[in-house]
Write an enzyme that holds these catalytic residues in place. Structure first.
Site, PDB file in Angstrom:
ATOM      1  N   TYR A 161      12.489  84.750  13.055  1.00  0.00           N
ATOM      2  CA  TYR A 161      13.015  83.624  13.843  1.00  0.00           C
ATOM      3  C   TYR A 161      11.879  82.860  14.523  1.00  0.00           C
ATOM      4  O   TYR A 161      11.184  83.391  15.375  1.00  0.00           O
ATOM      5  CB  TYR A 161      14.028  84.100  14.896  1.00  0.00           C
ATOM      6  N   GLN A 211      23.701  95.467  10.096  1.00  0.00           N
ATOM      7  CA  GLN A 211      24.010  94.142  10.652  1.00  0.00           C
ATOM      8  C   GLN A 211      24.380  93.222   9.490  1.00  0.00           C
ATOM      9  O   GLN A 211      23.564  92.963   8.613  1.00  0.00           O
ATOM     10  CB  GLN A 211      22.807  93.586  11.423  1.00  0.00           C
ATOM     11  N   LEU A 254      30.988  83.766  15.252  1.00  0.00           N
ATOM     12  CA  LEU A 254      31.773  82.556  15.527  1.00  0.00           C
ATOM     13  C   LEU A 254      31.704  81.598  14.339  1.00  0.00           C
ATOM     14  O   LEU A 254      32.005  80.410  14.487  1.00  0.00           O
ATOM     15  CB  LEU A 254      31.256  81.869  16.797  1.00  0.00           C
TER      16      LEU A 254
HETATM   17  P1  NAP Z   1      27.249  82.265  15.708  1.00  0.00           P
HETATM   18  O1  NAP Z   1      26.867  83.182  16.785  1.00  0.00           O
HETATM   19  O2  NAP Z   1      28.482  82.533  14.928  1.00  0.00           O
HETATM   20  O3  NAP Z   1      27.374  80.778  16.269  1.00  0.00           O
HETATM   21  C1  NAP Z   1      26.407  80.169  17.083  1.00  0.00           C
HETATM   22  C2  NAP Z   1      26.932  78.791  17.465  1.00  0.00           C
HETATM   23  O4  NAP Z   1      28.131  78.943  18.224  1.00  0.00           O
HETATM   24  C3  NAP Z   1      25.979  77.994  18.327  1.00  0.00           C
HETATM   25  O5  NAP Z   1      26.059  76.653  17.885  1.00  0.00           O
HETATM   26  C4  NAP Z   1      26.549  78.125  19.735  1.00  0.00           C
HETATM   27  O6  NAP Z   1      26.320  76.977  20.531  1.00  0.00           O
HETATM   28  C5  NAP Z   1      28.018  78.235  19.441  1.00  0.00           C
HETATM   29  N1  NAP Z   1      28.717  79.009  20.485  1.00  0.00           N
HETATM   30  C6  NAP Z   1      28.365  80.220  20.980  1.00  0.00           C
HETATM   31  N2  NAP Z   1      29.260  80.630  21.906  1.00  0.00           N
HETATM   32  C7  NAP Z   1      30.188  79.649  22.005  1.00  0.00           C
HETATM   33  C8  NAP Z   1      31.345  79.487  22.807  1.00  0.00           C
HETATM   34  N3  NAP Z   1      31.744  80.419  23.672  1.00  0.00           N
HETATM   35  N4  NAP Z   1      32.071  78.337  22.644  1.00  0.00           N
HETATM   36  C9  NAP Z   1      31.688  77.392  21.757  1.00  0.00           C
HETATM   37  N5  NAP Z   1      30.611  77.495  20.966  1.00  0.00           N
HETATM   38  C10 NAP Z   1      29.850  78.619  21.089  1.00  0.00           C
HETATM   39  O7  NAP Z   1      26.079  82.104  14.622  1.00  0.00           O
HETATM   40  P2  NAP Z   1      24.619  82.675  14.422  1.00  0.00           P
HETATM   41  O8  NAP Z   1      23.709  82.279  15.531  1.00  0.00           O
HETATM   42  O9  NAP Z   1      24.214  82.274  13.058  1.00  0.00           O
HETATM   43  O10 NAP Z   1      24.822  84.268  14.435  1.00  0.00           O
HETATM   44  C11 NAP Z   1      24.640  85.053  15.597  1.00  0.00           C
HETATM   45  C12 NAP Z   1      23.360  85.856  15.545  1.00  0.00           C
HETATM   46  O11 NAP Z   1      23.365  86.778  14.475  1.00  0.00           O
HETATM   47  C13 NAP Z   1      22.097  85.038  15.275  1.00  0.00           C
HETATM   48  O12 NAP Z   1      21.702  84.264  16.390  1.00  0.00           O
HETATM   49  C14 NAP Z   1      21.137  86.107  14.854  1.00  0.00           C
HETATM   50  O13 NAP Z   1      20.647  86.808  15.986  1.00  0.00           O
HETATM   51  C15 NAP Z   1      22.046  86.999  14.005  1.00  0.00           C
HETATM   52  N6  NAP Z   1      21.997  86.690  12.555  1.00  0.00           N
HETATM   53  C16 NAP Z   1      21.510  87.640  11.705  1.00  0.00           C
HETATM   54  C17 NAP Z   1      21.445  87.391  10.341  1.00  0.00           C
HETATM   55  C18 NAP Z   1      20.890  88.446   9.424  1.00  0.00           C
HETATM   56  O14 NAP Z   1      20.623  88.142   8.243  1.00  0.00           O
HETATM   57  N7  NAP Z   1      20.729  89.666   9.894  1.00  0.00           N
HETATM   58  C19 NAP Z   1      21.891  86.162   9.805  1.00  0.00           C
HETATM   59  C20 NAP Z   1      22.404  85.233  10.696  1.00  0.00           C
HETATM   60  C21 NAP Z   1      22.474  85.512  12.052  1.00  0.00           C
HETATM   61  P3  NAP Z   1      25.109  76.822  21.600  1.00  0.00           P
HETATM   62  O15 NAP Z   1      23.933  77.573  21.045  1.00  0.00           O
HETATM   63  O16 NAP Z   1      24.908  75.355  21.678  1.00  0.00           O
HETATM   64  O17 NAP Z   1      25.552  77.388  22.923  1.00  0.00           O
END
Ligand code: NAP
Length: 273
Positions: free
Chosen positions: A58, A170, A201
């Site tokens: 990241y 994960q 989400l």
């Molecule tokens: P996510 O958590 O599903 O969604 C993040 C988005 O949702 C952001 O735009 C955020 O907005 C918004 N959000 C968060 N809480 C909210 C709420 N209460 N109301 C409205 N909108 C909300 O997606 P992600 O970041 O892709 O996945 C989560 C984490 O998983 C990542 O950050 C990473 O650490 C991990 N990940 C791991 C892998 C892997 O291959 N291992 C792949 C993808 C992700 P704001 O930021 O503007 O607040």
């Protein structure tokens, strides 16, 4: 905050942690939102989301630097840091060196949970797992796990471990992405492995969902809180939503300590089937 058992360890970790993809950049470092990101992570820690997920990938490591700054002043033993090694660093010494670099960027003495970010078929998994086990032996990491591994990959990985077991896989899991329910989740439940749900989400899509908004009304909860609560009511599942907006952080922290009822869970599952 609710806590759930980490793998088969008798150690308990928060049911909702904080993701950090895009915090500190995506494929390259981005320093423009550092202050906001640090404030948000600190707010989340104060509210009990004491598990933070990051990765050397990241922002080419900048996300780890931000996490390192955000945790300053919090008792180290109350915080659970998860980071991941890139698939290209899965050779024995590459992996050891990658972990050392992560430690430096995070500015900590040990990593709570170290994950293989994804399988790499070009590198023998035996070599990788031996390096993971060595990191544990040396106290550089407390626990190890995997990410984006299917059941066969998990079986292989576990076979190559002599003294310890993986505690986490994960993987992507949300109401919009339920493939894990057929094989990966049942395997994790049967083998006492925590399923850490990423993109819980659906990258924000579920937070804008009309159906979930309707369901949330009687609980006085938002669509995002309903989506997260649905995940963590599942056995062995915890979730790591990413949020930079303080409003979102507060909402996510309050998606635990209450339960959707059985009828609503059925309605939700039917709707997103
Ligand atoms: P996510 O958590 O599903 O969604 C993040 C988005 O949702 C952001 O735009 C955020 O907005 C918004 N959000 C968060 N809480 C909210 C709420 N209460 N109301 C409205 N909108 C909300 O997606 P992600 O970041 O892709 O996945 C989560 C984490 O998983 C990542 O950050 C990473 O650490 C991990 N990940 C791991 C892998 C892997 O291959 N291992 C792949 C993808 C992700 P704001 O930021 O503007 O607040």
């Amino acid at each position: 905050m609710e806590f759930k058992e980490l793998g088969n360890t008798s150690i308990y970790i928060p049911a909702i942690g904080m993701g950090t993809w895009e915090i500190g950049g995506t494929f390259y470092p981005d320093y423009s939102l550092d202050k906001e990101a640090i404030n948000s992570l600190r707010k989340g820690l104060e509210l009990g989301m004491t598990l933070i997920d990051t990765a050397e990938m990241y922002g080419k490591g900048h996300s780890e630097e931000i996490v390192g700054k955000a945790i300053k002043g919090f008792p180290r033993d109350k915080i659970f840091i998860v980071t991941k090694v890139l698939p290209e660093n899965l050779r024995f010494y590459d992996l050891i060196n990658a972990a050392e670099r992560s430690l430096k960027r995070l500015d900590i003495d040990y990593i709570d949970l170290y994950l293989i970010h994804a399988p790499n078929l070009q590198i023998p998994l035996k070599e990788t797992m031996e390096a993971m086990e060595k990191l544990c032996d040396e106290g550089i990491v407390r626990f190890i796990g995997v990410s984006n591994f299917d059941v066969d990959d998990m079986e292989q990985a576990r076979k190559y471990l002599a003294k310890i077991d993986i505690v986490v896989n994960q993987v992507e899991y949300s109401l919009l992405s339920r493939d894990v329910e057929s094989t990966i989740l049942p395997y994790c439940i049967a083998n006492k492995i925590t399923l850490m749900a990423y993109c819980p989400l659906g990258r924000g899509v579920l937070a804008r969902d009309k159906f979930l908004t309707e369901i949330g009304i009687k609980y006085k909860k938002t669509a995002a809180q309903v989506a997260l609560n649905w995940l963590i009511q599942k056995e062995r599942v915890i979730a790591i939503p990413k949020a930079i907006k303080i409003k979102h952080i507060i909402e996510n922290a309050n998606s635990t300590d209450w339960r959707l009822n059985k009828e609503d869970i059925e309605l939700i599952e039917k709707h997103f089937n």
